[in-house]
Design a protein around this motif. Sequence first.
Motif, PDB file in Angstrom:
ATOM      1  N   ARG A 119      41.826  -7.902  -3.526  1.00  0.00           N
ATOM      2  CA  ARG A 119      41.108  -6.591  -3.775  1.00  0.00           C
ATOM      3  C   ARG A 119      41.387  -6.057  -5.335  1.00  0.00           C
ATOM      4  NH1 ARG A 119      43.779  -3.526   1.657  1.00  0.00           N
ATOM      5  NH2 ARG A 119      42.300  -4.758   3.260  1.00  0.00           N
ATOM      6  N   LYS A 120      42.345  -6.281  -5.615  1.00  0.00           N
ATOM      7  CA  LYS A 120      42.597  -6.259  -7.183  1.00  0.00           C
ATOM      8  C   LYS A 120      41.482  -6.820  -8.164  1.00  0.00           C
ATOM      9  CE  LYS A 120      46.517  -5.289 -10.616  1.00  0.00           C
ATOM     10  NZ  LYS A 120      47.616  -5.283 -10.776  1.00  0.00           N
ATOM     11  N   LEU A 121      41.105  -8.140  -7.770  1.00  0.00           N
ATOM     12  CA  LEU A 121      40.272  -8.748  -8.775  1.00  0.00           C
ATOM     13  C   LEU A 121      39.108  -8.020  -8.318  1.00  0.00           C
ATOM     14  CD1 LEU A 121      41.528 -12.561  -7.911  1.00  0.00           C
ATOM     15  CD2 LEU A 121      41.520 -11.238 -10.207  1.00  0.00           C
ATOM     16  N   ALA A 122      38.735  -7.773  -7.119  1.00  0.00           N
ATOM     17  CA  ALA A 122      37.413  -7.116  -6.870  1.00  0.00           C
ATOM     18  C   ALA A 122      37.121  -5.986  -7.614  1.00  0.00           C
ATOM     19  CB  ALA A 122      37.241  -6.948  -5.368  1.00  0.00           C
ATOM     20  N   VAL A 123      38.247  -5.033  -7.586  1.00  0.00           N
ATOM     21  CA  VAL A 123      38.173  -3.929  -8.346  1.00  0.00           C
ATOM     22  C   VAL A 123      37.908  -4.199  -9.852  1.00  0.00           C
ATOM     23  CG1 VAL A 123      39.623  -1.774  -9.252  1.00  0.00           C
ATOM     24  CG2 VAL A 123      39.547  -2.396  -6.720  1.00  0.00           C
TER      25      VAL A 123
END
Length: 552
Positions: A119-123
């Motif tokens: 999720r952090k990578l997506a953000v």
Amino acid sequence: EKEKTRTKLTVKAKQLVAIAEEKEGVRRNLVVTAQELASIAKEKEDVRRKLAVKAEKLRLKALQLAVTAKEKEAIRDLLAVTAKQLALTAKDKEDVRRRLAVTAKQLATIAKEKEYVRRKLAVTAKEKEVIRDKLATTAKQLALTAKEREDVRRKLAVTAKELGLKAEEHLKTETELKESEIRYRRLFESAHDGVLILDLQTGRITDVNPFLEKILDYSKSEFLNKKLWDIGTFDNIRATKDVFEVIKLTGEFRYDDLPLETKSGQLIEVEVVSNSYIAGGVKVIQCNVRDITERKKLDLAKETTRLLEEERLKVASIADATHELRTPLAIIRGNVDLALRSQLKNPKNPRSALRAINYEIEHLSNMLSDLTLITSEKSQFEIKIARNKINLRLLIDRVIVRCKTLAYKKNISITANNIPDLAIFGDKAYLEKMLVNLVKNSIDYGEIDGHTEILAKESKGFVVITITDDGIGIAKEDLPHVFDRFYRSNKFLDSGGSGSGSGSGSGSGTGLGLAIVKWIAEVHSGEVSVKNLENKGSVFRVSLPINAKNRP
């Protein structure tokens, strides 16, 4: 001053060129910066794409991890089942189950951490996408700015080019002005007329050429920075200061004949023409002084020669007139003698003799009248003029009747067409004499079987009468003199006549006929002229004012 102005313009042009070059350097730097930013934007776009690819990979990996976690959950469940089954077994199996449970929990925690990382990578990928968009927008803005600066640079380059051309034009103009100044100075120095330059405001002399120094015998230092009326040679100019004020107001003044005294006391005759103009931004007066001493001597000699020639012609004409007077006097004497000789068989009839004598006396009277008229003062002659209202058409009809007898001898026709029915004011006898002289002149020198035409028309308050013949014309060298008193052309003297060129309208041969025509026309406020026709013959033109009742 012009050289300084030209130098300043040249320096300014160079500065403008330097500014244009600096702006060209700035434009080039901006282009390079824009290219670098575009390169950075491209690199960041590549990074973004790589990050997006990496994020996608991480997402896929997270999905794989999630699947693995799910599988592991299934395994855990299976293991739990197995553990339950194993719980039924021995204590060792319980330990294995517990270990497997711990392992399952650890695997779940790992799966949860991987999901968080995904999720952090997506953000991060989304933020990088936003940054990429901003960078793309900035790159576009920089590209537009670069284009605008390129336009500015081009305009500056065009302006610099125009300024360069103007600088060249100014340089060319300065060169031409300098050459013109050199030419003017050469003309000024070598002129054969004296030239003085004065300051219009102060009246002080600022320049003088060598010719004036030479003719007046004053040095240049004796002229410069002095006012015109402070120099001894110009003491003869009356009210010089007033003249100076007139020049300031009107811009010009002229002396046609001015005596100037040189430094040595010698008087010379000069002609002075003064005018004002602007030179180098300063208003000045230029006085051109021309030595006319020799010209006056020549004019005096010419006038003396002319007067002597006129006197000679007058004497010759009076001699001719005297000779002409002898003939009628001889005829009168003969008739008297015949009438008195009563002892003759056939004495002349007294009445016939008196008629012949009367005719000759009338002829003598006309000749004496012509001589008196042409030699009297104009003012005295004007007193004798009886001004009355005269019908032009009737006047010309009377002239034709009087001249028809003369025309009959040479079979010359006289016509008068379209004569306006108008009245003029003047002395009928003298105006008739003037026209008779002109018509008789055309008959005397007209061709046999020829034609004399009289025309008249009204024009701008004047009546213009023209008398045209088809005769031998007037010699070119005689045209300017045909109206002079006592002038007789040799050509016509040789022919024994007196007409065109001789001017004797009365046949007296005294050279007075056309002079009398001019005299009468001028006394009536008119004028007379003559010209040759292209083929042959002459045309005399008399112009008389119509409403001259109150004229002197």
